[in-house]
Design a protein around this motif. Sequence first.
Motif, PDB file in Angstrom:
ATOM      1  N   ALA A 180      35.587  48.943  50.570  1.00  0.00           N
ATOM      2  CA  ALA A 180      36.656  49.135  51.310  1.00  0.00           C
ATOM      3  C   ALA A 180      36.802  48.108  51.663  1.00  0.00           C
ATOM      4  CB  ALA A 180      36.805  50.648  51.950  1.00  0.00           C
ATOM      5  N   ALA A 181      37.927  47.888  51.461  1.00  0.00           N
ATOM      6  CA  ALA A 181      39.112  46.212  52.000  1.00  0.00           C
ATOM      7  C   ALA A 181      40.376  46.648  52.420  1.00  0.00           C
ATOM      8  CB  ALA A 181      38.733  45.082  50.787  1.00  0.00           C
ATOM      9  N   THR A 182      39.996  46.468  54.151  1.00  0.00           N
ATOM     10  CA  THR A 182      41.489  46.494  54.404  1.00  0.00           C
ATOM     11  C   THR A 182      42.588  45.261  54.009  1.00  0.00           C
ATOM     12  OG1 THR A 182      40.675  47.666  56.739  1.00  0.00           O
ATOM     13  CG2 THR A 182      42.795  46.398  57.255  1.00  0.00           C
ATOM     14  N   ASP A 183      42.233  45.005  53.698  1.00  0.00           N
ATOM     15  CA  ASP A 183      42.954  42.997  53.466  1.00  0.00           C
ATOM     16  C   ASP A 183      42.891  42.751  52.222  1.00  0.00           C
ATOM     17  OD1 ASP A 183      45.059  40.821  52.634  1.00  0.00           O
ATOM     18  OD2 ASP A 183      44.640  40.683  55.219  1.00  0.00           O
ATOM     19  N   ILE A 184      43.155  43.450  51.355  1.00  0.00           N
ATOM     20  CA  ILE A 184      42.414  42.721  49.441  1.00  0.00           C
ATOM     21  C   ILE A 184      41.280  40.715  49.268  1.00  0.00           C
ATOM     22  CG2 ILE A 184      43.812  43.355  48.508  1.00  0.00           C
ATOM     23  CD1 ILE A 184      41.603  44.683  45.888  1.00  0.00           C
ATOM     24  N   LYS A 185      43.392  40.473  49.983  1.00  0.00           N
ATOM     25  CA  LYS A 185      43.288  39.201  50.114  1.00  0.00           C
ATOM     26  C   LYS A 185      42.783  38.201  51.052  1.00  0.00           C
ATOM     27  CE  LYS A 185      45.393  35.698  47.928  1.00  0.00           C
ATOM     28  NZ  LYS A 185      45.204  34.257  48.877  1.00  0.00           N
ATOM     29  N   LEU A 186      42.545  38.723  51.562  1.00  0.00           N
ATOM     30  CA  LEU A 186      41.787  38.309  52.520  1.00  0.00           C
ATOM     31  C   LEU A 186      40.184  38.435  52.805  1.00  0.00           C
ATOM     32  CD1 LEU A 186      41.440  35.788  55.580  1.00  0.00           C
ATOM     33  CD2 LEU A 186      41.210  38.731  56.977  1.00  0.00           C
ATOM     34  N   VAL A 187      39.656  39.539  52.140  1.00  0.00           N
ATOM     35  CA  VAL A 187      38.375  39.334  51.617  1.00  0.00           C
ATOM     36  C   VAL A 187      38.207  38.103  50.552  1.00  0.00           C
ATOM     37  CG1 VAL A 187      36.140  40.830  50.959  1.00  0.00           C
ATOM     38  CG2 VAL A 187      38.422  41.937  52.664  1.00  0.00           C
ATOM     39  N   ILE A 200      38.084  39.329  38.554  1.00  0.00           N
ATOM     40  CA  ILE A 200      39.515  40.000  38.441  1.00  0.00           C
ATOM     41  C   ILE A 200      40.401  40.053  39.796  1.00  0.00           C
ATOM     42  CG2 ILE A 200      40.937  42.078  38.471  1.00  0.00           C
ATOM     43  CD1 ILE A 200      38.154  43.211  37.101  1.00  0.00           C
ATOM     44  N   ASP A 201      41.595  39.352  39.719  1.00  0.00           N
ATOM     45  CA  ASP A 201      42.519  38.966  40.754  1.00  0.00           C
ATOM     46  C   ASP A 201      42.841  40.544  41.673  1.00  0.00           C
ATOM     47  OD1 ASP A 201      42.391  35.972  41.104  1.00  0.00           O
ATOM     48  OD2 ASP A 201      43.943  35.634  39.979  1.00  0.00           O
ATOM     49  N   PRO A 202      43.673  40.396  42.987  1.00  0.00           N
ATOM     50  CA  PRO A 202      43.971  41.722  43.049  1.00  0.00           C
ATOM     51  C   PRO A 202      45.256  42.158  42.376  1.00  0.00           C
ATOM     52  CG  PRO A 202      43.985  40.262  45.052  1.00  0.00           C
ATOM     53  CD  PRO A 202      42.967  39.400  44.023  1.00  0.00           C
ATOM     54  N   ARG A 203      44.807  43.477  41.767  1.00  0.00           N
ATOM     55  CA  ARG A 203      46.004  43.986  41.041  1.00  0.00           C
ATOM     56  C   ARG A 203      45.556  45.486  41.285  1.00  0.00           C
ATOM     57  NH1 ARG A 203      43.666  42.525  35.481  1.00  0.00           N
ATOM     58  NH2 ARG A 203      43.245  40.453  36.592  1.00  0.00           N
ATOM     59  N   GLU A 204      47.292  45.910  40.680  1.00  0.00           N
ATOM     60  CA  GLU A 204      47.734  47.475  40.945  1.00  0.00           C
ATOM     61  C   GLU A 204      46.867  48.795  39.837  1.00  0.00           C
ATOM     62  OE1 GLU A 204      49.239  51.232  43.198  1.00  0.00           O
ATOM     63  OE2 GLU A 204      49.014  48.934  43.393  1.00  0.00           O
ATOM     64  N   VAL A 205      45.709  49.356  39.543  1.00  0.00           N
ATOM     65  CA  VAL A 205      45.547  50.058  38.597  1.00  0.00           C
ATOM     66  C   VAL A 205      45.976  51.894  39.234  1.00  0.00           C
ATOM     67  CG1 VAL A 205      43.796  48.676  38.072  1.00  0.00           C
ATOM     68  CG2 VAL A 205      43.129  50.126  39.382  1.00  0.00           C
ATOM     69  N   PRO A 206      45.303  52.837  38.460  1.00  0.00           N
ATOM     70  CA  PRO A 206      45.278  54.098  38.919  1.00  0.00           C
ATOM     71  C   PRO A 206      44.689  54.776  40.259  1.00  0.00           C
ATOM     72  CG  PRO A 206      45.294  54.623  36.355  1.00  0.00           C
ATOM     73  CD  PRO A 206      44.974  52.879  36.895  1.00  0.00           C
ATOM     74  N   VAL A 209      44.642  49.471  44.805  1.00  0.00           N
ATOM     75  CA  VAL A 209      44.729  48.161  44.198  1.00  0.00           C
ATOM     76  C   VAL A 209      43.071  47.367  44.391  1.00  0.00           C
ATOM     77  CG1 VAL A 209      45.279  45.384  45.471  1.00  0.00           C
ATOM     78  CG2 VAL A 209      46.740  48.042  45.880  1.00  0.00           C
ATOM     79  N   ILE A 210      43.286  46.885  43.245  1.00  0.00           N
ATOM     80  CA  ILE A 210      41.531  46.400  43.068  1.00  0.00           C
ATOM     81  C   ILE A 210      41.496  44.723  42.642  1.00  0.00           C
ATOM     82  CG2 ILE A 210      41.176  48.914  42.037  1.00  0.00           C
ATOM     83  CD1 ILE A 210      40.335  47.614  39.631  1.00  0.00           C
ATOM     84  N   ALA A 211      40.185  44.348  43.291  1.00  0.00           N
ATOM     85  CA  ALA A 211      39.225  43.090  42.787  1.00  0.00           C
ATOM     86  C   ALA A 211      38.413  43.459  42.333  1.00  0.00           C
ATOM     87  CB  ALA A 211      40.017  41.804  43.713  1.00  0.00           C
ATOM     88  N   ALA A 212      37.934  42.198  41.842  1.00  0.00           N
ATOM     89  CA  ALA A 212      36.399  41.951  41.011  1.00  0.00           C
ATOM     90  C   ALA A 212      35.945  41.293  41.695  1.00  0.00           C
ATOM     91  CB  ALA A 212      36.348  42.920  39.224  1.00  0.00           C
ATOM     92  N   VAL A 213      34.533  41.063  42.188  1.00  0.00           N
ATOM     93  CA  VAL A 213      33.562  39.478  42.797  1.00  0.00           C
ATOM     94  C   VAL A 213      32.752  39.776  42.563  1.00  0.00           C
ATOM     95  CG1 VAL A 213      35.403  39.558  44.856  1.00  0.00           C
ATOM     96  CG2 VAL A 213      33.464  40.456  45.197  1.00  0.00           C
ATOM     97  N   ALA A 214      31.906  38.649  42.162  1.00  0.00           N
ATOM     98  CA  ALA A 214      30.389  38.532  41.744  1.00  0.00           C
ATOM     99  C   ALA A 214      30.213  38.152  43.164  1.00  0.00           C
ATOM    100  CB  ALA A 214      30.727  37.990  40.886  1.00  0.00           C
ATOM    101  N   LEU A 223      36.286  46.143  44.805  1.00  0.00           N
ATOM    102  CA  LEU A 223      36.955  45.698  45.680  1.00  0.00           C
ATOM    103  C   LEU A 223      38.333  46.641  45.418  1.00  0.00           C
ATOM    104  CD1 LEU A 223      37.095  42.282  47.433  1.00  0.00           C
ATOM    105  CD2 LEU A 223      35.797  43.858  47.783  1.00  0.00           C
ATOM    106  N   LEU A 224      38.340  47.777  46.590  1.00  0.00           N
ATOM    107  CA  LEU A 224      39.802  48.926  46.537  1.00  0.00           C
ATOM    108  C   LEU A 224      39.730  48.885  48.242  1.00  0.00           C
ATOM    109  CD1 LEU A 224      40.918  50.792  45.168  1.00  0.00           C
ATOM    110  CD2 LEU A 224      39.538  52.659  45.730  1.00  0.00           C
ATOM    111  N   GLU A 225      41.789  48.111  48.216  1.00  0.00           N
ATOM    112  CA  GLU A 225      42.318  47.882  49.195  1.00  0.00           C
ATOM    113  C   GLU A 225      42.283  49.433  49.675  1.00  0.00           C
ATOM    114  OE1 GLU A 225      45.040  44.844  50.656  1.00  0.00           O
ATOM    115  OE2 GLU A 225      46.297  46.374  49.005  1.00  0.00           O
ATOM    116  N   ASP A 226      41.968  48.835  51.120  1.00  0.00           N
ATOM    117  CA  ASP A 226      42.686  50.570  51.736  1.00  0.00           C
ATOM    118  C   ASP A 226      42.647  52.139  51.831  1.00  0.00           C
ATOM    119  OD1 ASP A 226      43.520  50.896  54.800  1.00  0.00           O
ATOM    120  OD2 ASP A 226      45.844  50.538  53.986  1.00  0.00           O
ATOM    121  N   PRO A 227      41.469  52.439  51.076  1.00  0.00           N
ATOM    122  CA  PRO A 227      41.810  53.649  50.354  1.00  0.00           C
ATOM    123  C   PRO A 227      41.935  54.865  51.794  1.00  0.00           C
ATOM    124  CG  PRO A 227      39.724  52.931  50.743  1.00  0.00           C
ATOM    125  CD  PRO A 227      40.330  52.310  50.722  1.00  0.00           C
ATOM    126  N   ILE A 228      42.392  56.053  50.406  1.00  0.00           N
ATOM    127  CA  ILE A 228      42.867  57.055  51.395  1.00  0.00           C
ATOM    128  C   ILE A 228      42.163  58.056  51.937  1.00  0.00           C
ATOM    129  CG2 ILE A 228      45.416  57.054  50.988  1.00  0.00           C
ATOM    130  CD1 ILE A 228      45.160  59.207  49.549  1.00  0.00           C
TER     131      ILE A 228
END
Length: 237
Positions: A180-187, A200-206, A209-214, A223-228
């Motif tokens: 989980a990432a509160t601010d995915i761009k900052l992370v 994978i740059d931040p993008r909307e998927v089902p 908002v996710i991103a992939a980092v190595a 990373l998954l932004e601020d999941p409910i």
Amino acid sequence: MSEDVPVKGLRRVELRSNDPAGSAEYYRRLFGWIVMPADDGTLRCWVGDRLAALIRRPADWETPGWHLVLGGRPTALLADPAGVTATLDPGRVRHGPWAPPPRHGEPCWVELMTADTTDDYWAQHLGWTLRAPGEGSDIKPFALFDAPDDGSAARSVASRLLVDEATATDVGATWMCYLAATDIKLVTDTAVEGGGTVLIDPREVPTGVIAAVADPFGAVCTLLEDPIGWGGAWAAV
């Protein structure tokens, strides 16, 4: 099969790193983890009062990278026909659909990425059932693993994504760990500053908002932004 099926979530994730101290410092910068050395040489990484991850050197027979430790009995190492592994460990589930909502830096979802259909293996050993996410949908290429709960409806514990052989060869069949990432761009910016790579740059998927980092040592997470809740948008499905 586990004596306590269905398995309802994670005890923790493990990061098997050839440089545990370097990995711990990298993720501490990303998530503010509290890193505490243990007597056995492992580094235990906490978010508040919940153990988020354990970092250690891999054994000779282990592959570096992220590894799931699921709550279940008895203690066992599971390996499906495609070579994907996970560990069962007795004790309280800290991360999952029945646990408190994930906080910044905590595991918040897991996804089986494979070119082979090994659904029956995980369903048998973990007490899960496979479900398409929408009415009339096929379970290919994407599906959810659900676990029932006494007195309440089943909830999604994980997902499965079928990938092509080329992707499986390049990335490897694996359980993908989401954090989980509160601010995915900052992370992601902090990840790059620390020597990591955004795959994978931040993008909307089902899922949200996710991103992939190595990380600098090659371990890949999503990373998954601020999941409910556990699984982000899947928590409400």
